[in-house]
Design an enzyme around this catalytic site. Structure first.
Site, mmCIF file in Angstrom:
data_model
loop_
_atom_site.group_PDB
_atom_site.id
_atom_site.type_symbol
_atom_site.label_atom_id
_atom_site.label_comp_id
_atom_site.label_asym_id
_atom_site.label_seq_id
_atom_site.Cartn_x
_atom_site.Cartn_y
_atom_site.Cartn_z
ATOM 1 C CE LYS A 166 -2.351 -1.057 3.714
ATOM 2 N NZ LYS A 166 -1.569 -2.350 4.186
ATOM 3 N NE ARG B 68 -4.294 0.498 9.579
ATOM 4 C CZ ARG B 68 -2.854 0.387 9.980
ATOM 5 N NH1 ARG B 68 -2.690 -0.275 11.546
ATOM 6 N NH2 ARG B 68 -1.655 0.755 9.414
ATOM 7 N NE ARG C 219 9.004 -5.088 4.845
ATOM 8 C CZ ARG C 219 7.916 -4.680 4.910
ATOM 9 N NH1 ARG C 219 7.685 -4.190 6.043
ATOM 10 N NH2 ARG C 219 6.896 -4.284 4.018
ATOM 11 N NE ARG D 92 10.883 -2.005 10.091
ATOM 12 C CZ ARG D 92 9.732 -1.283 9.686
ATOM 13 N NH1 ARG D 92 9.745 0.026 10.139
ATOM 14 N NH2 ARG D 92 8.736 -1.911 9.049
ATOM 15 N NE ARG E 255 1.887 -4.976 11.469
ATOM 16 C CZ ARG E 255 2.626 -4.152 10.475
ATOM 17 N NH1 ARG E 255 3.979 -4.697 10.298
ATOM 18 N NH2 ARG E 255 2.215 -2.938 9.827
#
Length: 211
Positions: free
Chosen positions: A13, A88, A123, A156, A167
């Site tokens: 997004k 959301r 990541r 992270r 999530r």
């Protein structure tokens, strides 16, 4: 043009919002960025946000709607914006409509949980200079070492497997119902987010009549 981008965390997004903003001259209203800025400022509101994001949970609807309403009241929005990360929940969407707000297009970026896990848990970021990497798609020359400054690459907290799983669970429970909400209003287009970035952009532009 008033647009909403929907999709699971890691669906792309933010990337598409940046591209569309430059192509169409739209202001990005990114709740994630606003929340991170508030957290970094150490304000009372930021500390409230921190308590939720640390656990991979959503910030309460009233706080988010208040934040977005304030942002939309600023002159630079002027009816040309992309909402990234808002609404959301269906409750947020309903409150948004109660504000008198309307949208021209809602784009849902569709991607599997498996693909999201691969994207996000791979990541890495340099703890010294902040340069981003990905162990599969953009690896450093030497494992765990930044090409630019030699700093150590770290994961992270948001990209840790447990946090990503939480999530995703929150997304399916609270955010995914927005797909049906906006489909019922006739403004939703679903796009395969596993395609190349440029192809996703092309399909979004075609969906909103900006070829």
């Amino acid at each position: 043009m008033k647009m909403i981008l929907l999709g699971a965390p890691g669906a792309g997004k933010g990337t598409q919002a940046e591209i569309l903003s430059k192509r169409l001259g739209l202001v990005i209203i990114g709740t994630g960025n606003i929340i991170r800025e508030a957290i970094a400022s150490g304000s009372a509101l930021g500390k409230k946000f921190q308590s939720y994001t640390d656990h991979g949970a959503l910030v309460p609807d009233d706080l988010v709607v208040e934040m977005v309403a304030d942002r939309l009241s600023q002159p630079d929005c002027s009816g040309r914006y992309i909402l990234d990360g808002f609404p959301r929940t269906v409750v947020q969407a309903e409150k948004f409509e109660e504000m008198g707000a309307t949208v021209d297009a809602v784009i849902s970026l569709v991607i599997s949980d498996e693909e999201i896990m691969e994207r996000m848990t791979g990541r890495r970021v340099c703890e010294r200079c902040g340069t981003p990497y990905h162990i599969h798609h953009n690896p450093p020359a030497a494992e765990g070492v930044c090409d630019k400054c030699g700093g150590t690459l770290v994961t992270r907290k948001d990209d840790a497997p447990d946090t990503v799983a939480k999530r995703l669970a929150v997304y399916h429970e609270q955010t995914e119902p927005l797909v049906d909400f906006y489909r019922a209003r006739g403004v939703l287009t679903s796009i395969d987010a596993t395609q190349g970035m440029d192809r996703v952009t092309e399909e979004i532009l075609a969906a909103i009549g900006e070829t």
